[in-house]
Every structure is written in structure tokens, then in C-alpha cells.
Design a protein around this motif. Structure first.
Motif, short mmCIF file in Angstrom:
data_model
loop_
_atom_site.label_atom_id
_atom_site.label_comp_id
_atom_site.label_asym_id
_atom_site.label_seq_id
_atom_site.Cartn_x
_atom_site.Cartn_y
_atom_site.Cartn_z
N MET A 1 1.31 53.77 36.11
CA MET A 1 1.69 52.75 37.10
C MET A 1 2.68 51.78 36.47
SD MET A 1 -0.81 50.20 39.20
CE MET A 1 -0.46 49.97 40.93
N THR A 2 3.81 51.57 37.14
CA THR A 2 4.83 50.68 36.58
C THR A 2 4.46 49.22 36.83
OG1 THR A 2 6.12 50.76 38.63
CG2 THR A 2 6.66 52.37 36.91
N THR A 3 4.89 48.36 35.92
CA THR A 3 4.67 46.93 36.06
C THR A 3 5.84 46.30 36.78
OG1 THR A 3 5.77 46.38 33.99
CG2 THR A 3 3.42 46.94 33.87
N ARG A 4 5.65 45.06 37.17
CA ARG A 4 6.73 44.32 37.83
C ARG A 4 7.96 44.24 36.92
NH1 ARG A 4 6.07 38.68 41.17
NH2 ARG A 4 8.29 38.33 41.63
N ARG A 7 9.81 47.52 36.92
CA ARG A 7 10.55 47.74 38.17
C ARG A 7 11.81 46.90 38.22
NH1 ARG A 7 5.13 47.91 39.99
NH2 ARG A 7 5.16 45.72 40.66
N GLU A 8 11.74 45.68 37.75
CA GLU A 8 12.93 44.82 37.71
C GLU A 8 13.97 45.41 36.76
OE1 GLU A 8 13.71 41.75 39.35
OE2 GLU A 8 12.07 42.44 40.62
N ARG A 9 13.53 45.87 35.60
CA ARG A 9 14.46 46.47 34.63
C ARG A 9 15.19 47.67 35.24
NH1 ARG A 9 10.99 47.60 31.17
NH2 ARG A 9 11.13 45.72 29.90
N LEU A 124 14.45 32.90 39.89
CA LEU A 124 13.03 32.57 39.93
C LEU A 124 12.27 33.47 40.90
CD1 LEU A 124 12.55 28.68 40.05
CD2 LEU A 124 11.90 30.25 38.22
N HIS A 125 12.89 33.85 42.00
CA HIS A 125 12.19 34.64 43.02
C HIS A 125 11.98 36.09 42.58
CE1 HIS A 125 16.38 35.62 43.94
NE2 HIS A 125 15.97 36.63 44.69
N HIS A 126 12.53 36.46 41.43
CA HIS A 126 12.25 37.78 40.84
C HIS A 126 11.08 37.74 39.87
CE1 HIS A 126 15.75 40.02 42.34
NE2 HIS A 126 16.43 38.91 42.18
N ASN A 173 17.71 44.30 47.54
CA ASN A 173 16.57 43.53 47.01
C ASN A 173 15.78 44.41 46.04
OD1 ASN A 173 15.44 41.23 49.61
ND2 ASN A 173 17.49 41.67 48.88
N SER A 174 15.24 43.81 45.00
CA SER A 174 14.35 44.54 44.11
C SER A 174 12.97 44.64 44.76
CB SER A 174 14.27 43.84 42.75
OG SER A 174 13.68 42.57 42.86
N PRO A 175 12.11 45.55 44.28
CA PRO A 175 10.84 45.80 44.98
C PRO A 175 9.91 44.60 45.11
CG PRO A 175 11.31 47.57 43.43
CD PRO A 175 12.32 46.50 43.17
N ASP A 176 9.92 43.69 44.14
CA ASP A 176 8.94 42.60 44.12
C ASP A 176 9.52 41.22 44.42
OD1 ASP A 176 6.54 44.15 43.02
OD2 ASP A 176 8.08 44.61 41.53
N GLU A 177 10.80 41.14 44.67
CA GLU A 177 11.37 39.80 44.85
C GLU A 177 10.92 39.17 46.16
OE1 GLU A 177 15.65 39.38 46.40
OE2 GLU A 177 15.75 41.16 45.14
N THR A 178 10.96 37.85 46.20
CA THR A 178 10.52 37.11 47.37
C THR A 178 11.49 35.95 47.61
OG1 THR A 178 8.64 35.95 48.35
CG2 THR A 178 8.92 35.71 45.97
N ALA A 179 11.03 34.88 48.22
CA ALA A 179 11.80 33.64 48.38
C ALA A 179 10.78 32.52 48.44
CB ALA A 179 12.65 33.68 49.65
N PHE A 180 11.25 31.27 48.48
CA PHE A 180 10.35 30.13 48.40
C PHE A 180 10.47 29.21 49.60
CE2 PHE A 180 11.36 31.05 43.87
CZ PHE A 180 10.08 31.38 43.45
N PHE A 181 9.34 28.68 50.04
CA PHE A 181 9.33 27.48 50.86
C PHE A 181 9.47 26.29 49.91
CE2 PHE A 181 6.67 30.48 53.31
CZ PHE A 181 7.38 30.49 54.50
N ARG A 182 10.16 25.25 50.31
CA ARG A 182 10.44 24.16 49.36
C ARG A 182 9.17 23.46 48.89
NH1 ARG A 182 10.59 19.13 51.76
NH2 ARG A 182 10.88 19.06 54.01
#
Length: 243
Positions: A1-4, A7-9, A124-126, A173-182
Motif C-alpha cells: 500500500m502506497t503512502t501519501r 503518491r505525491e512523489r 500546504l494543501h498537499h 490534482n494529486s490524489p490526496d490534495e485538498t483546499a482550506f477554509f480560512r
């Protein structure tokens, strides 16, 4: 199982091969203008200047590093994807005050209080903030600044691409990225010991707009970024905290 981290790499190594970049939106004319503007913001709010030492986590191919280096501060970038590091090293070869090394931002290879600032753009969102924010705090000197520009989850396009994964994949987008509420990222900074925290939504300049539209859209973006309520759905957040 790959780690976050794995996957980013893999994701950013693939983009290095396909584009020589980290994202399609960083190579357009509007995208380059956005990076210029964010570099200026990071230099200002990170208090970058000659004699200061700054860390740039998630430095990618060195595109943002170049802007940071123009402040005269000594910039150390750290990037998990070796093919991005190779591009960055070539790009920064003539800069004596900037370098990018390979490494994982969740396990920084630096002692405590090594840097006057930790700054970055759309990185940061990655990351897993439970790992990275304590590390950023640890390597900052007392009184040092943390400043990032990041995608805003209240922006309609950002919300769609971050939550509907097949659309995100089409937009690189990468598999685990997201975004932020302030308020979310502000709480995370506070929880990890930062103070003097502020988070500001801004920016309605999309990287995909035609070149001829840029001057008008930039003026409109500047206006909308100042209007209460409307600015809340800007594409990005300015995020600042101090150790």
C-alpha cells in the motif's frame, strides 16, 4: 500500500516528465503573473531580506524559489519528487542564495530554530498538516514568520475539483490534495503554537484566461478582493502566522 508521500512523489515526478512543471496553471501567462504576485507577497509577509534564511517546503521545479531568491534572502527549498529537484537545480544554477534539496517536509532535516521564515505557494494543501505544521514551527526561529498562499475551499471551482476526484484528476490534482477554509487553517496554525495569525481570501485571476483579458481581469480581481463577502470566494488564501 502506497503512502501519501509516495503518491505525491509519483505524481510530481510524472508532471516533471510531461510538463517540466508542477501544474498546467503555472506555465500560462496569467499563471506566471500569479506566481510573481505571490512571490512578492511571500517576500513582504515573510520579511525576506538579505541576511535572512527562509525555508520553502514543496519547492517543486524552483519556479517560486526564483521569485523568493530575488528578495536577497538565503532560500532553501525541499521537494519530495527527485525529477522536480533536478529541474530546480538546473534552473537555480546561477543563484548563489537559493538551492532545492530532496526530502520529505514531514521530517525536515534541519535543527530547531534554523530559519527566519517558512514560505510557500500552493503547497500546504498537499501535506498532512498534523505532520508538517509542527515541523515548520520547530525549524522557525522565535519570532519567525510562516506565510503561504493556498487554494480557498469556498471558491466554487476549487470546491468542485477538490471534492469530485475525477474532475480534479483532469486538472492535474494529486490524489490526496485538498483546499482550506480560512477558519480551518487558522485553527490548525493556532493548535500548533503559532500566534499573530491572519488568513485573507483574495484573487479572481484564473490561470486559464486569455492573455488579452489579463489587464481587465486583474483590475477586476483587485476590486473584488477588497469587497466584503464577495472576497470570501476568491480563488486563494493568504495565510500568515508567527512563532
Amino acid at each position: 500500500m502506497t503512502t501519501r508521500s509516495q503518491r505525491e512523489r509519483e505524481h510530481f515526478d510524472q508532471l516533471a516528465e510531461e510538463l517540466g512543471s508542477v501544474w498546467w496553471g503555472s506555465v500560462t501567462t496569467a499563471g506566471q503573473l500569479r506566481i510573481d504576485q505571490r512571490g512578492a507577497l511571500a517576500a513582504r509577509h515573510g520579511h525576506l531580506a538579505p541576511g535572512k534564511r527562509a525555508l520553502e517546503p514543496g519547492a517543486g521545479n524552483g519556479e517560486f524559489t526564483l521569485r523568493l531568491a530575488q528578495s536577497g534572502a538565503d532560500i532553501t527549498g525541499i521537494e519530495i519528487a527527485p525529477k522536480q529537484v533536478a529541474i530546480a537545480s538546473r534552473r537555480l544554477a546561477s543563484y548563489t542564495n537559493a538551492t532545492v534539496i530532496e526530502g520529505d517536509v514531514g521530517h525536515l532535516p534541519f535543527p530547531e530554530a534554523s530559519f527566519d521564515a517558512v514560505v510557500g505557494n500552493a503547497v500546504l494543501h498537499h501535506f498532512d498538516p498534523s505532520q508538517t505544521l509542527p515541523e515548520f514551527y520547530r525549524v522557525l526561529k522565535p519570532g519567525g514568520y510562516c506565510f503561504f498562499t493556498e487554494p480557498n475551499m469556498l471558491n466554487p471551482q476549487i470546491a468542485v475539483e477538490k471534492n469530485i476526484k475525477w474532475i480534479g484528476r483532469r486538472l492535474q490534482n494529486s490524489p490526496d490534495e485538498t483546499a482550506f477554509f480560512r477558519w480551518q487553517i487558522a485553527r490548525l496554525l493556532k493548535r500548533n503554537g503559532f500566534r499573530e495569525i491572519w488568513v485573507r481570501p483574495f484573487d479572481f485571476l484564473h490561470p486559464g484566461i486569455p492573455d488579452s483579458w489579463i489587464p481587465a481581469v486583474q483590475r477586476l480581481s483587485n476590486l473584488l478582493s477588497q469587497l466584503p463577502l464577495i472576497r470570501e470566494i476568491g480563488g486563494s488564501l493568504q495565510i500568515c502566522g508567527r512563532r
